[in-house]
Write a protein that holds these residues in place. Sequence first.
Motif, PDB file in Angstrom:
ATOM      1  N   ASN A  48       0.851  -1.200   0.000  1.00  9.70           N
ATOM      2  CA  ASN A  48       0.000   0.000   0.000  1.00  9.70           C
ATOM      3  C   ASN A  48       0.873   1.233   0.000  1.00  9.70           C
ATOM      4  O   ASN A  48       1.955   1.210   0.588  1.00  9.70           O
ATOM      5  CB  ASN A  48      -0.786   0.104   1.325  1.00  9.70           C
ATOM      6  CG  ASN A  48      -2.058  -0.705   1.325  1.00  9.70           C
ATOM      7  OD1 ASN A  48      -2.729  -0.749   2.345  1.00  9.70           O
ATOM      8  ND2 ASN A  48      -2.391  -1.322   0.233  1.00  9.70           N
ATOM      9  N   GLU A  51      -1.185   6.720   1.603  1.00  9.50           N
ATOM     10  CA  GLU A  51      -2.495   7.312   1.280  1.00  9.50           C
ATOM     11  C   GLU A  51      -3.553   6.213   1.133  1.00  9.50           C
ATOM     12  O   GLU A  51      -4.663   6.341   1.638  1.00  9.50           O
ATOM     13  CB  GLU A  51      -2.424   8.127  -0.028  1.00  9.50           C
ATOM     14  CG  GLU A  51      -1.571   9.381   0.046  1.00  9.50           C
ATOM     15  CD  GLU A  51      -0.068   9.107   0.114  1.00  9.50           C
ATOM     16  OE1 GLU A  51       0.385   8.052  -0.406  1.00  9.50           O
ATOM     17  OE2 GLU A  51       0.656   9.929   0.704  1.00  9.50           O
ATOM     18  N   GLU A  52      -3.194   5.139   0.427  1.00 12.68           N
ATOM     19  CA  GLU A  52      -4.153   4.025   0.260  1.00 12.68           C
ATOM     20  C   GLU A  52      -4.476   3.397   1.608  1.00 12.68           C
ATOM     21  O   GLU A  52      -5.636   3.094   1.914  1.00 12.68           O
ATOM     22  CB  GLU A  52      -3.571   2.957  -0.683  1.00 12.68           C
ATOM     23  CG  GLU A  52      -3.488   3.390  -2.132  1.00 12.68           C
ATOM     24  CD  GLU A  52      -2.557   2.516  -2.972  1.00 12.68           C
ATOM     25  OE1 GLU A  52      -2.596   2.676  -4.202  1.00 12.68           O
ATOM     26  OE2 GLU A  52      -1.787   1.699  -2.411  1.00 12.68           O
ATOM     27  N   ALA A  55      -6.766   5.664   3.604  1.00  9.86           N
ATOM     28  CA  ALA A  55      -8.143   5.654   3.084  1.00  9.86           C
ATOM     29  C   ALA A  55      -8.856   4.385   3.544  1.00  9.86           C
ATOM     30  O   ALA A  55     -10.022   4.423   3.969  1.00  9.86           O
ATOM     31  CB  ALA A  55      -8.120   5.738   1.557  1.00  9.86           C
ATOM     32  N   ARG A  56      -8.155   3.259   3.502  1.00  9.06           N
ATOM     33  CA  ARG A  56      -8.753   1.988   3.967  1.00  9.06           C
ATOM     34  C   ARG A  56      -9.026   2.068   5.462  1.00  9.06           C
ATOM     35  O   ARG A  56     -10.053   1.621   5.949  1.00  9.06           O
ATOM     36  CB  ARG A  56      -7.800   0.814   3.703  1.00  9.06           C
ATOM     37  CG  ARG A  56      -7.734   0.382   2.254  1.00  9.06           C
ATOM     38  CD  ARG A  56      -7.244  -1.057   2.133  1.00  9.06           C
ATOM     39  NE  ARG A  56      -5.953  -1.276   2.742  1.00  9.06           N
ATOM     40  CZ  ARG A  56      -5.720  -2.135   3.734  1.00  9.06           C
ATOM     41  NH1 ARG A  56      -6.685  -2.864   4.245  1.00  9.06           N
ATOM     42  NH2 ARG A  56      -4.514  -2.270   4.230  1.00  9.06           N
ATOM     43  N   ARG A  58      -9.578   4.728   7.239  1.00  6.39           N
ATOM     44  CA  ARG A  58     -10.718   5.629   7.488  1.00  6.39           C
ATOM     45  C   ARG A  58     -12.047   4.887   7.300  1.00  6.39           C
ATOM     46  O   ARG A  58     -12.951   4.995   8.114  1.00  6.39           O
ATOM     47  CB  ARG A  58     -10.632   6.828   6.530  1.00  6.39           C
ATOM     48  CG  ARG A  58     -11.381   8.066   7.001  1.00  6.39           C
ATOM     49  CD  ARG A  58     -11.110   9.265   6.093  1.00  6.39           C
ATOM     50  NE  ARG A  58      -9.694   9.505   5.882  1.00  6.39           N
ATOM     51  CZ  ARG A  58      -9.076   9.474   4.694  1.00  6.39           C
ATOM     52  NH1 ARG A  58      -9.751   9.216   3.590  1.00  6.39           N
ATOM     53  NH2 ARG A  58      -7.786   9.706   4.599  1.00  6.39           N
ATOM     54  N   ARG A  59     -12.135   4.107   6.231  1.00  7.36           N
ATOM     55  CA  ARG A  59     -13.379   3.363   5.970  1.00  7.36           C
ATOM     56  C   ARG A  59     -13.637   2.339   7.076  1.00  7.36           C
ATOM     57  O   ARG A  59     -14.761   2.177   7.546  1.00  7.36           O
ATOM     58  CB  ARG A  59     -13.305   2.654   4.604  1.00  7.36           C
ATOM     59  CG  ARG A  59     -13.401   3.608   3.407  1.00  7.36           C
ATOM     60  CD  ARG A  59     -13.674   2.856   2.120  1.00  7.36           C
ATOM     61  NE  ARG A  59     -12.556   2.018   1.691  1.00  7.36           N
ATOM     62  CZ  ARG A  59     -11.517   2.448   0.967  1.00  7.36           C
ATOM     63  NH1 ARG A  59     -11.473   3.709   0.570  1.00  7.36           N
ATOM     64  NH2 ARG A  59     -10.543   1.626   0.618  1.00  7.36           N
TER      65      ARG A  59
END
Length: 240
Positions: A48, A51-52, A55-56, A58-59
């Motif tokens: 990863n 940033e990726e 984002a994961r 955060r979800r």
Amino acid sequence: MIDFHSHILPGMDDGAKTPEESIELLKLSFRQGVSLMCATPHFYPWENTPEEFLARRRRSWELLKASLAGCSERVPKILLGAEVAYFEGIARSHDIDSLKLDGTGIILLEMPFSNWTARMWEEVTELSLRRDTVVMLAHIERYLHFGAREYLTNLPHRSIIIQTNGEAFIQGPFKRRSVSSLLRRGAIDVLGSDCHNLELRAPNLRTASEQIKKHLGESFLVTIEDKSRRLLESFGITGF
Ligand SMILES: [Fe+2]
């Protein structure tokens, strides 16, 4: 108690798979006396980008928060972070700044499971000397066979924090004696459960604490608690 290392965020790694499982891990941790849980999913830079990953994360966190809204039992407060796998060049990478434990300068660092070299240790030291950065070495007990001990006896300064998993005090006398001798010498600072699930890698800090109390004495537990709180308070994190 503060748990500095866990895999409770749902669907992030080999830890909790669902929000329901996450909540069970949190409830059990709270019942064991954990008031603050650092959620530290694995970050592997070869899988990863930061940033990726963020984002994961955060979800996953949003999903967990939504489920926690319907939970009537108390759970620990949660601080988001990552367990960052060591890589060559990490000391000069500013990408990892976003992976520090939220609101702190702490990077939970997972070293390779191979012999520690002087080059690796130079990187760790260089990273720890960066402004606003504290390196926390994850589950140190797993590296005692990889030459870690010689580096730990002469820590260059206190920007390197040593974390041990609860299991090190539980899994048998051999490992317990190894980590106990480090603890006696002040070379271990904080604890983590590294919990992943409710089966083989369950929350264990109460049992670990009982073992420390039984074999080393309560003062060692008090010292760990003090160091843990002071570390977070140094970044203005209080009220847990
Ligand atoms: Fe871990």
